[in-house]
Scaffold this motif. Structure first.
Motif, PDB file in Angstrom:
ATOM      1  N   LYS A  23     -24.158 -11.196 -34.118  1.00  6.15           N
ATOM      2  CA  LYS A  23     -22.691 -10.312 -33.711  1.00  6.15           C
ATOM      3  C   LYS A  23     -23.038  -9.213 -32.690  1.00  6.15           C
ATOM      4  O   LYS A  23     -22.072  -9.053 -31.777  1.00  6.15           O
ATOM      5  CB  LYS A  23     -21.973  -9.755 -34.888  1.00  6.15           C
ATOM      6  CG  LYS A  23     -21.293 -10.742 -35.798  1.00  6.15           C
ATOM      7  CD  LYS A  23     -20.789  -9.957 -37.193  1.00  6.15           C
ATOM      8  CE  LYS A  23     -19.961 -10.978 -38.026  1.00  6.15           C
ATOM      9  NZ  LYS A  23     -19.705 -10.250 -39.147  1.00  6.15           N
ATOM     10  N   GLN A  24     -24.224  -8.665 -32.914  1.00  6.65           N
ATOM     11  CA  GLN A  24     -24.536  -7.704 -31.740  1.00  6.65           C
ATOM     12  C   GLN A  24     -24.852  -8.331 -30.467  1.00  6.65           C
ATOM     13  O   GLN A  24     -24.106  -7.667 -29.565  1.00  6.65           O
ATOM     14  CB  GLN A  24     -25.835  -6.902 -32.274  1.00  6.65           C
ATOM     15  CG  GLN A  24     -26.274  -5.941 -31.703  1.00  6.65           C
ATOM     16  CD  GLN A  24     -27.667  -5.316 -32.131  1.00  6.65           C
ATOM     17  OE1 GLN A  24     -28.324  -5.871 -32.845  1.00  6.65           O
ATOM     18  NE2 GLN A  24     -27.962  -3.965 -31.416  1.00  6.65           N
ATOM     19  N   SER A  30     -20.148  -9.445 -24.310  1.00  2.00           N
ATOM     20  CA  SER A  30     -18.738  -9.207 -23.982  1.00  2.00           C
ATOM     21  C   SER A  30     -18.362  -7.968 -23.197  1.00  2.00           C
ATOM     22  O   SER A  30     -17.552  -7.707 -22.321  1.00  2.00           O
ATOM     23  CB  SER A  30     -17.743  -9.477 -25.154  1.00  2.00           C
ATOM     24  OG  SER A  30     -18.098  -8.508 -26.086  1.00  2.00           O
ATOM     25  N   ALA A  31     -19.099  -6.872 -23.555  1.00  2.00           N
ATOM     26  CA  ALA A  31     -19.280  -5.583 -22.844  1.00  2.00           C
ATOM     27  C   ALA A  31     -19.707  -5.681 -21.551  1.00  2.00           C
ATOM     28  O   ALA A  31     -19.156  -5.176 -20.671  1.00  2.00           O
ATOM     29  CB  ALA A  31     -19.810  -4.565 -23.775  1.00  2.00           C
ATOM     30  N   GLU A  37     -21.207  -0.503 -19.256  1.00  2.65           N
ATOM     31  CA  GLU A  37     -22.761  -0.324 -19.467  1.00  2.65           C
ATOM     32  C   GLU A  37     -22.804  -0.288 -20.884  1.00  2.65           C
ATOM     33  O   GLU A  37     -22.306   0.683 -21.639  1.00  2.65           O
ATOM     34  CB  GLU A  37     -23.057   0.916 -18.571  1.00  2.65           C
ATOM     35  CG  GLU A  37     -24.661   1.142 -18.809  1.00  2.65           C
ATOM     36  CD  GLU A  37     -25.057   2.407 -17.878  1.00  2.65           C
ATOM     37  OE1 GLU A  37     -25.552   3.333 -18.505  1.00  2.65           O
ATOM     38  OE2 GLU A  37     -24.784   2.483 -16.832  1.00  2.65           O
ATOM     39  N   VAL A  38     -23.958  -0.987 -21.359  1.00  5.80           N
ATOM     40  CA  VAL A  38     -24.371  -0.842 -22.835  1.00  5.80           C
ATOM     41  C   VAL A  38     -25.815  -0.423 -23.054  1.00  5.80           C
ATOM     42  O   VAL A  38     -26.791  -0.870 -22.215  1.00  5.80           O
ATOM     43  CB  VAL A  38     -24.190  -2.249 -23.293  1.00  5.80           C
ATOM     44  CG1 VAL A  38     -24.865  -2.388 -24.800  1.00  5.80           C
ATOM     45  CG2 VAL A  38     -23.003  -2.866 -23.052  1.00  5.80           C
ATOM     46  N   THR A  39     -25.844   0.862 -23.749  1.00  7.13           N
ATOM     47  CA  THR A  39     -27.141   1.424 -23.833  1.00  7.13           C
ATOM     48  C   THR A  39     -27.668   1.212 -25.311  1.00  7.13           C
ATOM     49  O   THR A  39     -26.947   1.361 -26.265  1.00  7.13           O
ATOM     50  CB  THR A  39     -27.073   3.093 -23.696  1.00  7.13           C
ATOM     51  OG1 THR A  39     -26.321   3.029 -22.439  1.00  7.13           O
ATOM     52  CG2 THR A  39     -28.392   3.576 -23.752  1.00  7.13           C
ATOM     53  N   PHE A  46     -27.895  -2.238 -20.372  1.00  4.56           N
ATOM     54  CA  PHE A  46     -27.436  -3.202 -19.448  1.00  4.56           C
ATOM     55  C   PHE A  46     -26.424  -2.730 -18.609  1.00  4.56           C
ATOM     56  O   PHE A  46     -25.538  -1.828 -19.364  1.00  4.56           O
ATOM     57  CB  PHE A  46     -26.989  -4.550 -20.352  1.00  4.56           C
ATOM     58  CG  PHE A  46     -28.074  -5.138 -21.332  1.00  4.56           C
ATOM     59  CD1 PHE A  46     -28.652  -6.335 -20.613  1.00  4.56           C
ATOM     60  CD2 PHE A  46     -28.335  -4.764 -22.490  1.00  4.56           C
ATOM     61  CE1 PHE A  46     -29.521  -7.171 -21.432  1.00  4.56           C
ATOM     62  CE2 PHE A  46     -29.264  -5.377 -23.214  1.00  4.56           C
ATOM     63  CZ  PHE A  46     -29.779  -6.571 -22.888  1.00  4.56           C
ATOM     64  N   GLU A  47     -26.298  -3.322 -17.367  1.00  9.57           N
ATOM     65  CA  GLU A  47     -25.067  -3.122 -16.561  1.00  9.57           C
ATOM     66  C   GLU A  47     -24.743  -4.026 -15.615  1.00  9.57           C
ATOM     67  O   GLU A  47     -25.584  -4.984 -15.686  1.00  9.57           O
ATOM     68  CB  GLU A  47     -25.423  -1.930 -15.754  1.00  9.57           C
ATOM     69  CG  GLU A  47     -26.552  -1.750 -14.641  1.00  9.57           C
ATOM     70  CD  GLU A  47     -26.817  -0.546 -14.023  1.00  9.57           C
ATOM     71  OE1 GLU A  47     -26.057   0.060 -13.843  1.00  9.57           O
ATOM     72  OE2 GLU A  47     -27.949  -0.448 -13.397  1.00  9.57           O
ATOM     73  N   THR A  48     -23.366  -3.938 -15.178  1.00 11.08           N
ATOM     74  CA  THR A  48     -23.142  -5.345 -14.412  1.00 11.08           C
ATOM     75  C   THR A  48     -23.157  -4.685 -12.861  1.00 11.08           C
ATOM     76  O   THR A  48     -22.735  -3.545 -12.450  1.00 11.08           O
ATOM     77  CB  THR A  48     -21.759  -5.579 -14.737  1.00 11.08           C
ATOM     78  OG1 THR A  48     -21.558  -5.990 -15.969  1.00 11.08           O
ATOM     79  CG2 THR A  48     -21.141  -6.758 -13.905  1.00 11.08           C
TER      80      THR A  48
END
Length: 95
Positions: A23-24, A30-31, A37-39, A46-48
């Motif tokens: 799930k994580q 998906s984010a 941005e996912v920290t 992570f970033e796009t």
């Protein structure tokens, strides 16, 4: 002799951990796809980013081809401690 209840409980705990990891991973994916941005604290983020237009070539024919812009995910490792700590001018530098 082992208690079958302990084994059963451990199996359920392992399944719960596995499902939580899945799930994580899906939430992070998906984010990033949305462009957020996912920290992950203490691990990195992570970033796009947008990859530039570039020229490639077909290895079989040698023909050049334009490769368009594309959104890609990028991971950056977290720093283990603030960068100022590595410099003597920092007020936290050990005396």
């Amino acid at each position: 002799m082992t208690d079958p209840g302990v084994s059963f409980t451990n199996d359920i705990a392992k399944q719960a951990v596995c499902m939580s990891k899945v799930k994580q991973k899906k939430m992070v994916q998906s984010a990033v796809v949305r462009g957020d941005e996912v920290t992950l604290v203490g691990f990195g983020y992570f970033e796009t980013v947008l990859a530039k237009l570039r020229t490639g070539h077909n290895p079989r024919t040698g023909e050049r081809a334009d490769i368009g812009e594309k959104r890609r995910s990028k991971f950056t490792v977290a720093r283990s401690r603030p960068p100022c700590w590595a410099h003597p001018s920092c007020p936290f530098w050990p005396a």
